[in-house]
Design a protein around this motif. Sequence first.
Motif, mmCIF file in Angstrom:
data_model
loop_
_atom_site.group_PDB
_atom_site.id
_atom_site.type_symbol
_atom_site.label_atom_id
_atom_site.label_comp_id
_atom_site.label_asym_id
_atom_site.label_seq_id
_atom_site.Cartn_x
_atom_site.Cartn_y
_atom_site.Cartn_z
ATOM 1 N N LEU A 68 0.866 -1.181 0.000
ATOM 2 C CA LEU A 68 0.000 0.000 0.000
ATOM 3 C C LEU A 68 0.899 1.227 0.000
ATOM 4 O O LEU A 68 1.691 1.428 0.921
ATOM 5 N N GLU A 69 0.788 2.026 -1.050
ATOM 6 C CA GLU A 69 1.524 3.287 -1.106
ATOM 7 C C GLU A 69 0.619 4.406 -0.598
ATOM 8 O O GLU A 69 -0.510 4.561 -1.061
ATOM 9 N N MET A 70 1.113 5.186 0.359
ATOM 10 C CA MET A 70 0.408 6.362 0.870
ATOM 11 C C MET A 70 1.337 7.557 0.689
ATOM 12 O O MET A 70 2.419 7.595 1.272
ATOM 13 N N ARG A 71 0.901 8.499 -0.140
ATOM 14 C CA ARG A 71 1.776 9.620 -0.450
ATOM 15 C C ARG A 71 0.975 10.916 -0.458
ATOM 16 O O ARG A 71 -0.263 10.893 -0.550
ATOM 17 N N PRO A 72 1.665 12.059 -0.383
ATOM 18 C CA PRO A 72 0.949 13.333 -0.485
ATOM 19 C C PRO A 72 0.212 13.416 -1.819
ATOM 20 O O PRO A 72 0.689 12.902 -2.834
ATOM 21 N N ARG A 74 -0.085 15.697 -3.821
ATOM 22 C CA ARG A 74 0.632 16.437 -4.860
ATOM 23 C C ARG A 74 1.580 15.542 -5.658
ATOM 24 O O ARG A 74 2.087 15.947 -6.711
ATOM 25 N N GLY A 75 1.857 14.339 -5.184
ATOM 26 C CA GLY A 75 2.724 13.426 -5.918
ATOM 27 C C GLY A 75 3.794 12.823 -5.039
ATOM 28 O O GLY A 75 3.846 13.060 -3.823
ATOM 29 N N GLU A 76 4.627 11.983 -5.650
ATOM 30 C CA GLU A 76 5.682 11.314 -4.909
ATOM 31 C C GLU A 76 6.717 12.314 -4.421
ATOM 32 O O GLU A 76 6.863 13.418 -4.966
ATOM 33 N N THR A 77 7.454 11.918 -3.416
ATOM 34 C CA THR A 77 8.448 12.795 -2.796
ATOM 35 C C THR A 77 9.816 12.131 -2.820
ATOM 36 O O THR A 77 9.927 10.909 -2.991
ATOM 37 N N SER A 78 10.835 12.917 -2.617
ATOM 38 C CA SER A 78 12.203 12.383 -2.660
ATOM 39 C C SER A 78 12.576 11.649 -1.382
ATOM 40 O O SER A 78 13.565 10.916 -1.361
ATOM 41 N N LEU A 79 11.801 11.843 -0.315
ATOM 42 C CA LEU A 79 12.021 11.109 0.924
ATOM 43 C C LEU A 79 10.951 10.021 1.016
ATOM 44 O O LEU A 79 9.751 10.307 0.976
ATOM 45 N N ARG A 103 1.096 12.963 5.370
ATOM 46 C CA ARG A 103 0.719 14.335 5.741
ATOM 47 C C ARG A 103 1.932 15.194 6.044
ATOM 48 O O ARG A 103 1.886 16.422 5.909
ATOM 49 N N ALA A 104 3.030 14.541 6.431
ATOM 50 C CA ALA A 104 4.270 15.281 6.702
ATOM 51 C C ALA A 104 5.100 15.487 5.439
ATOM 52 O O ALA A 104 6.165 16.099 5.497
ATOM 53 N N GLY A 105 4.622 14.970 4.290
ATOM 54 C CA GLY A 105 5.339 15.167 3.039
ATOM 55 C C GLY A 105 6.267 14.028 2.667
ATOM 56 O O GLY A 105 7.222 14.226 1.900
ATOM 57 N N ILE A 106 6.002 12.827 3.175
ATOM 58 C CA ILE A 106 6.869 11.672 2.928
ATOM 59 C C ILE A 106 6.042 10.576 2.254
ATOM 60 O O ILE A 106 4.949 10.237 2.714
ATOM 61 N N THR A 107 6.539 10.011 1.175
ATOM 62 C CA THR A 107 5.893 8.872 0.540
ATOM 63 C C THR A 107 6.164 7.627 1.370
ATOM 64 O O THR A 107 7.307 7.345 1.723
ATOM 65 N N ALA A 108 5.111 6.870 1.676
ATOM 66 C CA ALA A 108 5.259 5.678 2.519
ATOM 67 C C ALA A 108 4.804 4.445 1.756
ATOM 68 O O ALA A 108 3.747 4.457 1.104
ATOM 69 N N TYR A 109 5.608 3.386 1.844
ATOM 70 C CA TYR A 109 5.242 2.084 1.289
ATOM 71 C C TYR A 109 5.036 1.110 2.456
ATOM 72 O O TYR A 109 5.975 0.811 3.188
#
Length: 547
Positions: A68-72, A74-79, A103-109
Amino acid sequence: MVKTQPTESAARPSYHLSKRQRRFAINVLLLVACLCVFVMSFNRVIGYEDDVERNYFSIQGALPVPVLEMRPQRGETSLVAIVAHGFAGSKDLMTSFGAELARAGITAYLLDFPGHGQSRVAMADEPSSQKSNQQNVAAIDEVVDYARMHNSATKTPHIVLVGHSMGSAAVGDYVMVHANDDDIVGTILVSPVKQENLVPTWPKNLLLLAGQNDISSAIINSQRMLQQGCGWTAAKPLPAECGKPADGTGRRAVILPGQSHITILNASSTFQEMITWLGRVSPREVNTTQMQSDLRLFWLLLGALSILCAIVPLCSLLVNIFKIGPAPAPLRGLDVFIYGICLLLGIAASLSIQSFWQPFAFLNIRIADYVIGYFFFTGLITGLLIFLVRHIWPVPPLHQVISQVLIGVLISAFLYFTFGQLETFAWQRVTLNMPRLWRFGVMFLLVLPLFLLDANVTRGYQERGLIRGVLVSLAFKGLLVAGLFVSLLFLPGLSFLSIILPILIILFLVLIIFSTQLYASGHAAIAAAILSAFILAWSMATTFPLT
């Protein structure tokens, strides 16, 4: 003769409701009110992720891994954060982490380890075995490689690894093997259970979190790893830290007040420490002002509570609609005492049998196959003993069986499609896929005799008073839990039971409330047994890993 005119009151039709009609109307209103609260709460939980995008997929590598990818939005992030769950967990259990990271601006897998969640790969061995850990490390490796190759924000994303309990062991092993990977900028171990041997230079930016009421090994490991990672000659009181996150040498360990091995997964203090730490690691990429996890948890708990409360009027309505028949003959205190003695003997015999023979291992569900076998043998042996002593089959009166079965099925379906969907979205996955569905059916049939026995005894004694029925039901469930606690002393492989026994106690309390309400509404003891068997089999079949 003078004809008298009818008075105004005599001509007016009567609109008085009977007591039964008033009770029916009140229950309808209560049910509607509870459902309104549930819908509002579920929407608020979903709304907490308004700025978060979810994507479900499976990595088809050497080891297929559901992700499950959870991301902002606005799109994927570099972190990028890779989040690993613990034993009997799933990627869905870690969605609170994914939501706060996104929500903090980090893409999570978030991933499912073999045997867990939606994984089609069986768990190799015991969760603490080297074989299982290697399998989990391989799953993490698949997700890390995917994150590196599929990032639209940058060709060289920075990686943060997060693991809870069993997941912390896999994360710890992974980062130690990949000590030369410069893109791994941080490691967060929550309730660490493995004794990693750290050095002051690796892993980079290590955060260790354990709960005040956590298992002892998690607290000891946090203190020991911080001491090793900082190169101290003696351990220091926590919280403590050393190094500088800005240059990759940061180390910090915190014992979170009031948190346990389970509650740490949704505690705001957990997320506050995590987001603050990552903000120090990558201050330009992390927004530390968006965390409101207490709000999400509040709506999640309110939604779950509203459905549990809705069961009370729903029980009354269904019993009223199906017009369940008259009450059986009440049981005497002597009958209940004899049944209690038979239950103790049944528990002792069940523990003895399962110490050398576990016939339900074919279910291939770690720990659940033992627990289900324990309930089955206890119910079977107790029932036989009662029959030998009292010459009666200890089951509720078999009147209106089809109606009672329908009531049990309808309430079970109501729980599955309301409570189950909320929990799957925001906490643990409790939906039944095909590999778990047939196991659920077998488990349901195995535990049903025990709950029929329970319904016969406790509900029969309830005829002499509501409080008496509740107390007997508490004693019945208490003896069952005590038997499982005894099994922990003799079977080390069941150590995880010590963590879930408090949850089982809460589950039994809920079952007592539902069963008491069903019987008080219309003596639907069989419906109560079916509902209890459904809830226990459902929770076991969807939670524990397939082996």
